[in-house]
Design an enzyme around this catalytic site. Structure first.
Site, PDB file in Angstrom:
ATOM      1  N   LYS A  35       0.835  -1.208   0.000  1.00  0.00           N
ATOM      2  CA  LYS A  35       0.000   0.000   0.000  1.00  0.00           C
ATOM      3  C   LYS A  35       0.867   1.255   0.000  1.00  0.00           C
ATOM      4  O   LYS A  35       0.575   2.235  -0.695  1.00  0.00           O
ATOM      5  CB  LYS A  35      -0.918   0.005   1.227  1.00  0.00           C
ATOM      6  CG  LYS A  35      -2.075  -0.961   1.103  1.00  0.00           C
ATOM      7  CD  LYS A  35      -3.068  -0.776   2.217  1.00  0.00           C
ATOM      8  CE  LYS A  35      -4.211  -1.760   2.041  1.00  0.00           C
ATOM      9  NZ  LYS A  35      -5.119  -1.783   3.169  1.00  0.00           N
ATOM     10  N   THR A 122     -10.920   8.277  16.401  1.00  0.00           N
ATOM     11  CA  THR A 122     -12.071   8.422  17.309  1.00  0.00           C
ATOM     12  C   THR A 122     -11.920   7.417  18.442  1.00  0.00           C
ATOM     13  O   THR A 122     -11.997   6.207  18.218  1.00  0.00           O
ATOM     14  CB  THR A 122     -13.373   8.169  16.525  1.00  0.00           C
ATOM     15  OG1 THR A 122     -13.424   9.110  15.458  1.00  0.00           O
ATOM     16  CG2 THR A 122     -14.596   8.325  17.400  1.00  0.00           C
ATOM     17  N   PHE A 153     -13.376  15.810  11.987  1.00  0.00           N
ATOM     18  CA  PHE A 153     -14.801  15.868  11.632  1.00  0.00           C
ATOM     19  C   PHE A 153     -15.039  15.782  10.125  1.00  0.00           C
ATOM     20  O   PHE A 153     -16.123  16.107   9.646  1.00  0.00           O
ATOM     21  CB  PHE A 153     -15.423  17.150  12.193  1.00  0.00           C
ATOM     22  CG  PHE A 153     -15.314  17.241  13.698  1.00  0.00           C
ATOM     23  CD1 PHE A 153     -16.179  16.528  14.511  1.00  0.00           C
ATOM     24  CD2 PHE A 153     -14.311  17.986  14.293  1.00  0.00           C
ATOM     25  CE1 PHE A 153     -16.057  16.573  15.898  1.00  0.00           C
ATOM     26  CE2 PHE A 153     -14.176  18.043  15.680  1.00  0.00           C
ATOM     27  CZ  PHE A 153     -15.057  17.326  16.488  1.00  0.00           C
ATOM     28  N   ARG A 155     -15.899  14.489   6.432  1.00  0.00           N
ATOM     29  CA  ARG A 155     -16.809  13.487   5.864  1.00  0.00           C
ATOM     30  C   ARG A 155     -16.184  12.899   4.619  1.00  0.00           C
ATOM     31  O   ARG A 155     -15.493  13.612   3.881  1.00  0.00           O
ATOM     32  CB  ARG A 155     -18.132  14.151   5.441  1.00  0.00           C
ATOM     33  CG  ARG A 155     -18.999  14.602   6.574  1.00  0.00           C
ATOM     34  CD  ARG A 155     -20.019  15.603   6.079  1.00  0.00           C
ATOM     35  NE  ARG A 155     -19.357  16.817   5.591  1.00  0.00           N
ATOM     36  CZ  ARG A 155     -19.979  17.838   5.028  1.00  0.00           C
ATOM     37  NH1 ARG A 155     -21.269  17.816   4.845  1.00  0.00           N
ATOM     38  NH2 ARG A 155     -19.298  18.909   4.622  1.00  0.00           N
ATOM     39  N   GLU A 156     -16.432  11.637   4.372  1.00  0.00           N
ATOM     40  CA  GLU A 156     -15.984  11.044   3.120  1.00  0.00           C
ATOM     41  C   GLU A 156     -16.748  11.731   1.986  1.00  0.00           C
ATOM     42  O   GLU A 156     -17.909  12.073   2.137  1.00  0.00           O
ATOM     43  CB  GLU A 156     -16.257   9.541   3.118  1.00  0.00           C
ATOM     44  CG  GLU A 156     -15.374   8.829   4.112  1.00  0.00           C
ATOM     45  CD  GLU A 156     -15.611   7.329   4.158  1.00  0.00           C
ATOM     46  OE1 GLU A 156     -16.118   6.772   3.177  1.00  0.00           O
ATOM     47  OE2 GLU A 156     -15.285   6.728   5.201  1.00  0.00           O
ATOM     48  N   PHE A 250     -29.198  16.648   7.717  1.00  0.00           N
ATOM     49  CA  PHE A 250     -29.210  15.336   8.380  1.00  0.00           C
ATOM     50  C   PHE A 250     -30.589  14.912   8.860  1.00  0.00           C
ATOM     51  O   PHE A 250     -30.734  14.102   9.764  1.00  0.00           O
ATOM     52  CB  PHE A 250     -28.156  15.263   9.498  1.00  0.00           C
ATOM     53  CG  PHE A 250     -26.795  15.001   8.927  1.00  0.00           C
ATOM     54  CD1 PHE A 250     -26.112  16.004   8.266  1.00  0.00           C
ATOM     55  CD2 PHE A 250     -26.229  13.745   8.983  1.00  0.00           C
ATOM     56  CE1 PHE A 250     -24.878  15.765   7.662  1.00  0.00           C
ATOM     57  CE2 PHE A 250     -24.998  13.483   8.386  1.00  0.00           C
ATOM     58  CZ  PHE A 250     -24.328  14.503   7.730  1.00  0.00           C
ATOM     59  N   CYS A 261     -18.329   5.154  10.475  1.00  0.00           N
ATOM     60  CA  CYS A 261     -18.325   6.033  11.657  1.00  0.00           C
ATOM     61  C   CYS A 261     -19.612   5.977  12.471  1.00  0.00           C
ATOM     62  O   CYS A 261     -19.602   5.551  13.628  1.00  0.00           O
ATOM     63  CB  CYS A 261     -18.047   7.456  11.226  1.00  0.00           C
ATOM     64  SG  CYS A 261     -16.506   7.595  10.301  1.00  0.00           S
ATOM     65  N   LYS A 318     -22.797   6.170   0.758  1.00  0.00           N
ATOM     66  CA  LYS A 318     -23.303   7.485   0.340  1.00  0.00           C
ATOM     67  C   LYS A 318     -22.571   7.862  -0.944  1.00  0.00           C
ATOM     68  O   LYS A 318     -21.590   7.187  -1.312  1.00  0.00           O
ATOM     69  CB  LYS A 318     -23.102   8.518   1.439  1.00  0.00           C
ATOM     70  CG  LYS A 318     -21.646   8.824   1.741  1.00  0.00           C
ATOM     71  CD  LYS A 318     -21.560   9.987   2.698  1.00  0.00           C
ATOM     72  CE  LYS A 318     -20.151  10.506   2.767  1.00  0.00           C
ATOM     73  NZ  LYS A 318     -20.030  11.688   3.581  1.00  0.00           N
TER      74      LYS A 318
HETATM   75  C1  UGA Z   1     -19.453  11.271   9.477  1.00  0.00           C
HETATM   76  C2  UGA Z   1     -19.564  12.700  10.018  1.00  0.00           C
HETATM   77  O1  UGA Z   1     -20.499  13.440   9.235  1.00  0.00           O
HETATM   78  C3  UGA Z   1     -18.211  13.406  10.004  1.00  0.00           C
HETATM   79  O2  UGA Z   1     -18.328  14.702  10.587  1.00  0.00           O
HETATM   80  C4  UGA Z   1     -17.213  12.569  10.814  1.00  0.00           C
HETATM   81  O3  UGA Z   1     -15.919  13.140  10.805  1.00  0.00           O
HETATM   82  C5  UGA Z   1     -17.141  11.166  10.224  1.00  0.00           C
HETATM   83  O4  UGA Z   1     -18.460  10.572  10.241  1.00  0.00           O
HETATM   84  C6  UGA Z   1     -16.194  10.350  11.075  1.00  0.00           C
HETATM   85  O5  UGA Z   1     -16.480  10.154  12.264  1.00  0.00           O
HETATM   86  O6  UGA Z   1     -15.095  10.026  10.604  1.00  0.00           O
HETATM   87  P1  UGA Z   1     -19.314  10.174   7.029  1.00  0.00           P
HETATM   88  O7  UGA Z   1     -19.419   8.855   7.730  1.00  0.00           O
HETATM   89  O8  UGA Z   1     -18.275  10.353   5.981  1.00  0.00           O
HETATM   90  O9  UGA Z   1     -19.056  11.356   8.105  1.00  0.00           O
HETATM   91  O10 UGA Z   1     -20.709  10.440   6.316  1.00  0.00           O
HETATM   92  P2  UGA Z   1     -22.012  11.355   6.512  1.00  0.00           P
HETATM   93  O11 UGA Z   1     -22.091  12.302   5.407  1.00  0.00           O
HETATM   94  O12 UGA Z   1     -22.089  11.899   7.874  1.00  0.00           O
HETATM   95  O13 UGA Z   1     -23.171  10.254   6.307  1.00  0.00           O
HETATM   96  C7  UGA Z   1     -23.295   9.125   7.162  1.00  0.00           C
HETATM   97  C8  UGA Z   1     -24.491   8.289   6.765  1.00  0.00           C
HETATM   98  O14 UGA Z   1     -25.705   8.956   7.084  1.00  0.00           O
HETATM   99  C9  UGA Z   1     -24.587   7.947   5.278  1.00  0.00           C
HETATM  100  O15 UGA Z   1     -24.969   6.596   5.139  1.00  0.00           O
HETATM  101  C10 UGA Z   1     -25.676   8.872   4.757  1.00  0.00           C
HETATM  102  O16 UGA Z   1     -26.340   8.365   3.642  1.00  0.00           O
HETATM  103  C11 UGA Z   1     -26.590   8.902   5.972  1.00  0.00           C
HETATM  104  N1  UGA Z   1     -27.468  10.109   6.016  1.00  0.00           N
HETATM  105  C12 UGA Z   1     -26.919  11.348   6.130  1.00  0.00           C
HETATM  106  C13 UGA Z   1     -28.848   9.937   5.966  1.00  0.00           C
HETATM  107  O17 UGA Z   1     -29.368   8.801   5.865  1.00  0.00           O
HETATM  108  N2  UGA Z   1     -29.648  11.053   6.058  1.00  0.00           N
HETATM  109  C14 UGA Z   1     -29.121  12.297   6.183  1.00  0.00           C
HETATM  110  O18 UGA Z   1     -29.909  13.272   6.277  1.00  0.00           O
HETATM  111  C15 UGA Z   1     -27.732  12.459   6.215  1.00  0.00           C
END
Ligand code: UGA
Length: 431
Positions: A35, A122, A153, A155-156, A250, A261, A318
Site C-alpha cells: 500500500k 475516534t 470531523f 466526511r468522506e 441530516f 463512523c 453514500k
Molecule cells: C461522518 C460525520 O459526518 C463526520 O463529521 C465525521 O468526521 C465522520 O463521520 C467520522 O467520524 O469520521 P461520514 O461517515 O463520511 O461522516 O458520512 P455522513 O455524510 O455523515 O453520512 C453518514 C451516513 O448517514 C450515510 O450513510 C448517509 O447516507 C446517511 N445520512 C446522512 C442519511 O441517511 N440522512 C441524512 O440526512 C444524512
C-alpha cells in the site's frame, strides 16, 4: 514543521496531504509495504474527490514521505498524530488494539526533545490518558512529550473541503504548551478554535456523530409514521426543518445511516455511557431505528416486487465515495439474496469493494442501464448525481416491469406515476 501521521486511511491520508500542502514536511507511517508503494506512486488507494491531485502535488514537492519505519519518522517530528482505525468489537466497544500498538512504537522512538502526541482517531473517553501512560513507560529519559486530543470531523466525499474549511477545530489537552503547538500547526486552516480538556475533546467527537445519527433515525421514524398515515415525509420534514432551531441538515430519511463512523460510534457511546451506569435508551433506540429502516426497505421490496430478478443502483454508503463499510445496500442485498432474489448492481465507485465482500453472489453491471436491462425492478440505495436526471424513459423501456424501489427519495412520486412507474420510496405514498 515536521510532523508524522500514523495511518493512511481517510483521516490519516487526508490530514497528511493537507498539512503537507500547507508547507509542512509530513511523514506517513503505514504497515503494508504494498500500500505504501501505491501511495508513493501517487495512488491514494481510497476514492476521495481531489485527493489524488493533492497527493501527487505534495509528493513531487517532496513534502510527503511514506514509510513503515517509526525510527525514520518520529525522532524528527514536532507533532505526531495518530490516525488509525478503531473498529467495533463484537460487543460494540471501540477496539483500541491499533491505537495502543501505535502508542507503543511512538514511545520507543520519541526524539530527545519535546513532542506533541495528538490523537485524531475516534477514541472513547480516557484513551488519551492511556496513550500517555504507554508512552511514558517506554520513552527515553531525554524525550519529553505531552498528549492532546484533536478529533477529526471530515466526511468522506467532501474530506478535503472539510479539512481546509472545517466548522471548528477541537483541541483538547491539559497542557498550554501542547495546545500552542497545535494552534500553530492549524493556523492556516479556517474554523472556530475550540480549546478544551482532554476528556471533553474525546466526548465532543462521539456526541457530534451521535446527534447526527439521532437526527437521521428521527427522520426515519417520522417516515414510518408518514407511510402508515398517508402523509409525505419530505413535506413534513421540510415543514419541520425550516425552524432554524432544528434545520433540515441530516434530517433526510432513507435506508439508514452506514459507513465506518456513525454505526460504530453510536454503539461505542452506548458502551461508554453504560459502563458509567448512564441509561443509554435514547441511543439504543437510534441504533434500533436504523436497523428497522433497512429491514422495512427489504420487506417493501420482498412484498411488492413483481419478480425476483432485480437491478440495483448504488452500493457505497453514500455518494462520492467507494466505501461500502456498513453500507445499508449490502445489508439489504444480503436479505434479498436470502429470500431468493438475484441481484445485478451498478455503482460508479463502490463495485470493487463490494466484490471483495459479496464476491459473485451478485452480478456487476457496466452502467446504470446495463443494471436494469430485463429486470423485474430497480432498487436504489445511493443518491449519486448521475442517477438524478437519468433518462427514466429509457430505464422503463429496459425494465421488464416498471417497478422502482427508491431508498433515497430521488424522484417525485406524482411524476413517476405519470411516467407509468410503480414507484415505492421512503415515507411517501406509493404510486
Ligand atoms: C461522518 C460525520 O459526518 C463526520 O463529521 C465525521 O468526521 C465522520 O463521520 C467520522 O467520524 O469520521 P461520514 O461517515 O463520511 O461522516 O458520512 P455522513 O455524510 O455523515 O453520512 C453518514 C451516513 O448517514 C450515510 O450513510 C448517509 O447516507 C446517511 N445520512 C446522512 C442519511 O441517511 N440522512 C441524512 O440526512 C444524512
Amino acid at each position: 514543521m515536521t510532523i508524522t501521521l500514523v495511518g493512511h486511511g481517510y483521516v490519516g491520508l487526508v490530514s497528511a496531504c493537507v498539512f503537507a500542502d500547507l508547507g509542512n514536511t509530513v511523514y506517513v507511517i503505514g504497515r503494508n509495504q504494498e500500500k505504501l508503494d501505491r501511495l508513493k506512486s501517487g495512488d491514494p488507494i481510497i476514492y476521495e474527490p481531489g485527493l489524488e491531485e493533492l497527493l501527487k502535488k505534495n509528493l513531487s514537492a517532496k513534502r510527503l514521505i511514506f514509510t513503515t519505519s517509526y525510527k525514520e519518522a518520529i525522532p524528527s517530528s514536532e507533532v505526531v498524530m495518530i490516525g488509525v482505525g478503531t473498529p467495533p468489537t463484537e460487543t460494540g466497544e471501540a477496539d483500541l488494539t491499533s491505537v495502543l500498538a501505535v502508542a507503543t512504537e511512538i514511545g520507543k522512538n520519541l526524539g530527545p526533545h519535546y513532542t506533541v502526541v495528538s490523537c485524531k482517531s475516534t477514541v472513547p473517553v480516557g484513551t488519551n490518558r492511556k496513550i500517555e501512560e504507554v508512552i511514558s513507560k517506554l520513552k527515553s529519559p531525554q524525550a519529553s512529550f505531552e498528549v492532546a486530543s484533536c478529533p477529526e470531523f471530515l466526511r468522506e466525499g467532501t474530506a478535503l473541503n472539510d479539512t481546509f474549511q472545517p466548522d471548528r477545530i477541537v483541541i483538547g489537552s491539559d497542557s498550554q504548551k501542547a495546545i500552542n503547538v497545535l494552534l500553530k500547526l492549524h493556523e492556516p486552516l479556517e474554523g472556530e478554535r475550540v480549546v478544551v480538556g482532554l476528556e471533553s475533546a474525546e466526548i465532543i467527537k462521539y456526541a457530534s456523530n451521535s446527534i447526527l445519527s439521532t437526527k437521521i433515525s428521527f427522520a426515519n421514524l417520522i417516515s414510518f409514521i408518514c407511510e402508515k398515515t398517508g402523509a409525505d415525509v419530505e413535506e413534513v420534514l421540510q415543514g419541520v426543518g425550516l425552524d432554524k432551531r432544528i434545520g433540515r441538515l441530516f434530517l433526510y430519511p432513507g435506508t439508514g445511516y452506514g459507513g465506518s463512523c456513525f454505526p460504530k460510534d453510536v454503539l461505542a457511546l452506548i458502551n461508554t455511557g453504560s459502563s458509567f451506569d448512564v441509561d443509554m435508551t435514547l441511543l439504543k433506540s437510534v441504533d434500533t431505528i436504523n436497523k428497522q429502516a433497512q429491514a422495512l426497505f427489504a420487506e417493501k421490496i420482498i412484498t411488492n416486487a413483481p419478480g425476483k430478478n432485480i437491478g440495483v443502483w448504488g452500493l457505497a454508503f453514500k455518494p462520492n465515495t467507494d466505501d461500502v463499510r456498513f453500507a445499508p445496500a449490502l445489508h439489504v442485498i444480503k436479505t434479498l439474496l436470502d429470500n431468493g432474489f438475484s441481484v445485478t448492481a451498478y455503482d460508479p465507485e463502490g463495485m470493487d469493494n463490494t466484490r471483495a465482500i459479496l464476491g459473485d453472489a451478485i452480478s456487476y453491471a457496466q452502467s446504470p442501464f446495463d443494471a436494469v436491462d430485463s429486470k423485474d425492478a430497480l432498487v436504489i440505495f445511493t443518491d449519486w448525481n448521475e442517477f438524478k436526471q437519468i433518462d427514466l424513459a429509457k430505464v422503463k423501456s429496459l425494465l421488464k416491469q416498471p417497478y422502482i424501489f427508491d431508498g433515497r427519495n430521488m424522484y417525485e412520486p406524482a411524476k413517476m406515476a405519470e411516467a407509468g412507474f410503480h414507484y415505492f420510496s421512503i415515507g411517501r405514498k406509493h404510486t
